[in-house]
Write a protein that holds these residues in place. Structure first.
Motif, PDB file in Angstrom:
ATOM      1  N   ARG A  11       0.832  -1.204   0.000  1.00 23.51           N
ATOM      2  CA  ARG A  11       0.000   0.000   0.000  1.00 23.51           C
ATOM      3  C   ARG A  11       0.868   1.255   0.000  1.00 23.51           C
ATOM      4  O   ARG A  11       2.010   1.239   0.459  1.00 23.51           O
ATOM      5  CB  ARG A  11      -0.908   0.012   1.229  1.00 23.51           C
ATOM      6  CG  ARG A  11      -1.953  -1.064   1.210  1.00 23.51           C
ATOM      7  CD  ARG A  11      -2.883  -0.903   2.398  1.00 23.51           C
ATOM      8  NE  ARG A  11      -3.770  -2.034   2.481  1.00 23.51           N
ATOM      9  CZ  ARG A  11      -4.222  -2.542   3.604  1.00 23.51           C
ATOM     10  NH1 ARG A  11      -3.891  -2.014   4.766  1.00 23.51           N
ATOM     11  NH2 ARG A  11      -5.035  -3.575   3.600  1.00 23.51           N
ATOM     12  N   ASP A  12       0.300   2.360  -0.488  1.00 26.83           N
ATOM     13  CA  ASP A  12       0.996   3.647  -0.490  1.00 26.83           C
ATOM     14  C   ASP A  12       1.446   4.002   0.918  1.00 26.83           C
ATOM     15  O   ASP A  12       0.670   3.890   1.869  1.00 26.83           O
ATOM     16  CB  ASP A  12       0.083   4.759  -1.028  1.00 26.83           C
ATOM     17  CG  ASP A  12      -0.184   4.620  -2.513  1.00 26.83           C
ATOM     18  OD1 ASP A  12       0.672   4.052  -3.215  1.00 26.83           O
ATOM     19  OD2 ASP A  12      -1.249   5.077  -2.968  1.00 26.83           O
ATOM     20  N   GLU A  87       2.442  -2.076  -6.513  1.00 26.19           N
ATOM     21  CA  GLU A  87       1.893  -0.890  -5.858  1.00 26.19           C
ATOM     22  C   GLU A  87       0.516  -0.635  -6.450  1.00 26.19           C
ATOM     23  O   GLU A  87       0.273  -0.964  -7.615  1.00 26.19           O
ATOM     24  CB  GLU A  87       2.798   0.320  -6.066  1.00 26.19           C
ATOM     25  CG  GLU A  87       2.871   0.800  -7.515  1.00 26.19           C
ATOM     26  CD  GLU A  87       3.794   1.983  -7.718  1.00 26.19           C
ATOM     27  OE1 GLU A  87       4.367   2.469  -6.738  1.00 26.19           O
ATOM     28  OE2 GLU A  87       3.936   2.416  -8.876  1.00 26.19           O
TER      29      GLU A  87
END
Length: 100
Positions: A11-12, A87
């Motif tokens: 995740r970011d 991502e």
């Protein structure tokens, strides 16, 4: 050599991929040629189906890690596991990649 592909989502803002619930593993036979290994920057959609359940992850490849395994004295035991971290690509218009 046999190949296994493991896709994980990061995740970011996270420093590493998720530990649970994000991996999808595929195994490819020795005779499959050429081996279709996504490059860094490629977009991937991977779906694993187990019975009636399925799990799909999507994203852009940010890293690839190759782990080679070998066992002496036996045929067909050379194996390479390729771990690819994806991502999220939520900001990308996926319809530009394929027309269904």
């Amino acid at each position: 050599m046999k190949y296994g592909f493991n896709f994980q989502v990061m995740r970011d803002g996270d420093a590493r991929p998720l530990d649970e619930g994000s991996a999808v593993f595929f195994e490819e036979a020795e005779l499959t040629q050429p081996h279709l290994i996504p490059n860094v920057g490629d977009f991937v959609q991977a779906t694993a189906v187990a019975g009636e359940d399925s799990h799909t992850i999507t994203g852009r490849v940010v890293t690839r890690f190759f782990a080679y395994h070998s066992k002496d004295g036996s045929e067909h035991v050379n194996f390479c596991t390729i771990n690819m971290v994806l991502e999220p690509a939520d900001d990308f218009d996926w319809s530009k990649l394929i027309k269904e």
